[in-house]
Design a protein around this motif. Sequence first.
Motif, PDB file in Angstrom:
ATOM      1  N   ASP A   1      -4.330  -0.749   8.136  1.00 24.29           N
ATOM      2  CA  ASP A   1      -2.793  -0.823   8.553  1.00 24.29           C
ATOM      3  C   ASP A   1      -2.532   0.526   9.356  1.00 24.29           C
ATOM      4  OD1 ASP A   1      -0.081  -2.065   7.300  1.00 24.29           O
ATOM      5  OD2 ASP A   1       0.249  -0.057   7.873  1.00 24.29           O
ATOM      6  N   VAL A   2      -1.434   0.329  10.256  1.00 23.95           N
ATOM      7  CA  VAL A   2      -1.491   1.548  11.189  1.00 23.95           C
ATOM      8  C   VAL A   2      -0.661   2.543  10.332  1.00 23.95           C
ATOM      9  CG1 VAL A   2       1.007   1.023  11.896  1.00 23.95           C
ATOM     10  CG2 VAL A   2      -0.436   2.096  13.330  1.00 23.95           C
ATOM     11  N   HIS A   3      -0.398   2.382   9.219  1.00 23.91           N
ATOM     12  CA  HIS A   3       0.331   3.264   8.443  1.00 23.91           C
ATOM     13  C   HIS A   3      -0.763   3.634   7.184  1.00 23.91           C
ATOM     14  CE1 HIS A   3       3.853   0.953   9.774  1.00 23.91           C
ATOM     15  NE2 HIS A   3       4.441   2.181  10.053  1.00 23.91           N
TER      16      HIS A   3
ATOM     17  N   HIS B   1       0.834  -1.121  -0.030  1.00 20.97           N
ATOM     18  CA  HIS B   1      -0.112   0.103   0.034  1.00 20.97           C
ATOM     19  C   HIS B   1       1.006   1.509   0.011  1.00 20.97           C
ATOM     20  CE1 HIS B   1      -0.585   0.913   4.646  1.00 20.97           C
ATOM     21  NE2 HIS B   1       0.681   0.209   4.287  1.00 20.97           N
TER      22      HIS B   1
ATOM     23  N   ASP C   1      -0.069  -4.079  12.021  1.00 19.55           N
ATOM     24  CA  ASP C   1       0.757  -3.557  12.975  1.00 19.55           C
ATOM     25  C   ASP C   1       0.353  -2.293  13.854  1.00 19.55           C
ATOM     26  OD1 ASP C   1       0.060  -2.167  10.436  1.00 19.55           O
ATOM     27  OD2 ASP C   1       2.110  -1.695   9.702  1.00 19.55           O
TER      28      ASP C   1
HETATM   29 ZN   LIG Z   1       1.829  -0.712   8.424  1.00 23.41          ZN
END
Ligand SMILES: [Zn+2]
Length: 310
Positions: free
Chosen positions: A158-160, A121, A245
């Motif tokens: 996702d954490v990002h 991503h 994550d």
């Molecule tokens: Zn991530």
Amino acid sequence: MLLYHHPDFALHDTKSHPESVARITRVNQMLTDSGWIGKCTLPAWKPATAEQCERNHPQAYLKELEDWCKHDAGRVEVDTVVSTGSWTAATLAAGAVCDAVQRVVAGEDTTAFCAIRPPGHHAMPNSAMGFCLLNNIAIGALQARALGLNNVLIVDWDVHHGNGTQATFWEEPSVGFVSIHRFPFYPGTGKADETGSGRALGTKVNIPVAASVPPDEFLKRLYDSTEKLANAMKPDLILLSAGFDAHRNDPVGGLTLEAEHFRQAGEWISQLARQHCGGKLVSILEGGYHLKHMPECVDAHLQGMQAKSK
Ligand SMILES: [Zn+2]
């Protein structure tokens, strides 16, 4: 459920990098130990073709990436490493998503999980970024559009921030995108006022959250924003950038979630898919770097996805 897993994802040898071969060998072990390999359909599939990759990435970048791999180039970007096997792994990963999209759209099954690496991503059309080489989910959404689907909704927990995916579809109204992510944090994008442009204005939704956000608030904000966009755009298919994550012990991301929250979120997104598009949902592994907790979170996520299906 269709399940995509393959030993060749270990060919992408990143040495001591957190996005390691051990991640996928641990996930594959869990898929065996928890019975998913016995319960799911395991399709045979091919690497993504040039045509499929070129829907998202210019030929010049694909050639550059293939050459890096041929020459075992190592670090090609501040966070991203390639080895001789990375081209095989990356095209096999994008191919898994395309195959899952094709089979789900054809009605062979309603749901799929792609246990793949490298993740995708952060990959921009023109460049590798943040452990990512090809943008698997963007290539999958473009496959769905090529099959004639009108609207595709991408959810990214996702954490990002899923900056590469957002970049591809920034001006594309037929592909909705909701990303919830820690902020301020890598890669620096994903502010709430980033909502797309032109005819796509309002089809991109960013939910930046503090590292300390309680899990229930994280989930509520994700659910509320996604449901609102889904009601507005009526997707024919939902794709999920399933990163793990945001787990509290993740060594790279680290928010406050535990495996149970990924079970709840899996159940929620399956329900959302049943409500809007006959259950059509393709979930795609992105980040998650704790070698014990990440496979547990994948297991919980799959349990959630299965909870009310059939
Ligand atoms: Zn991530």
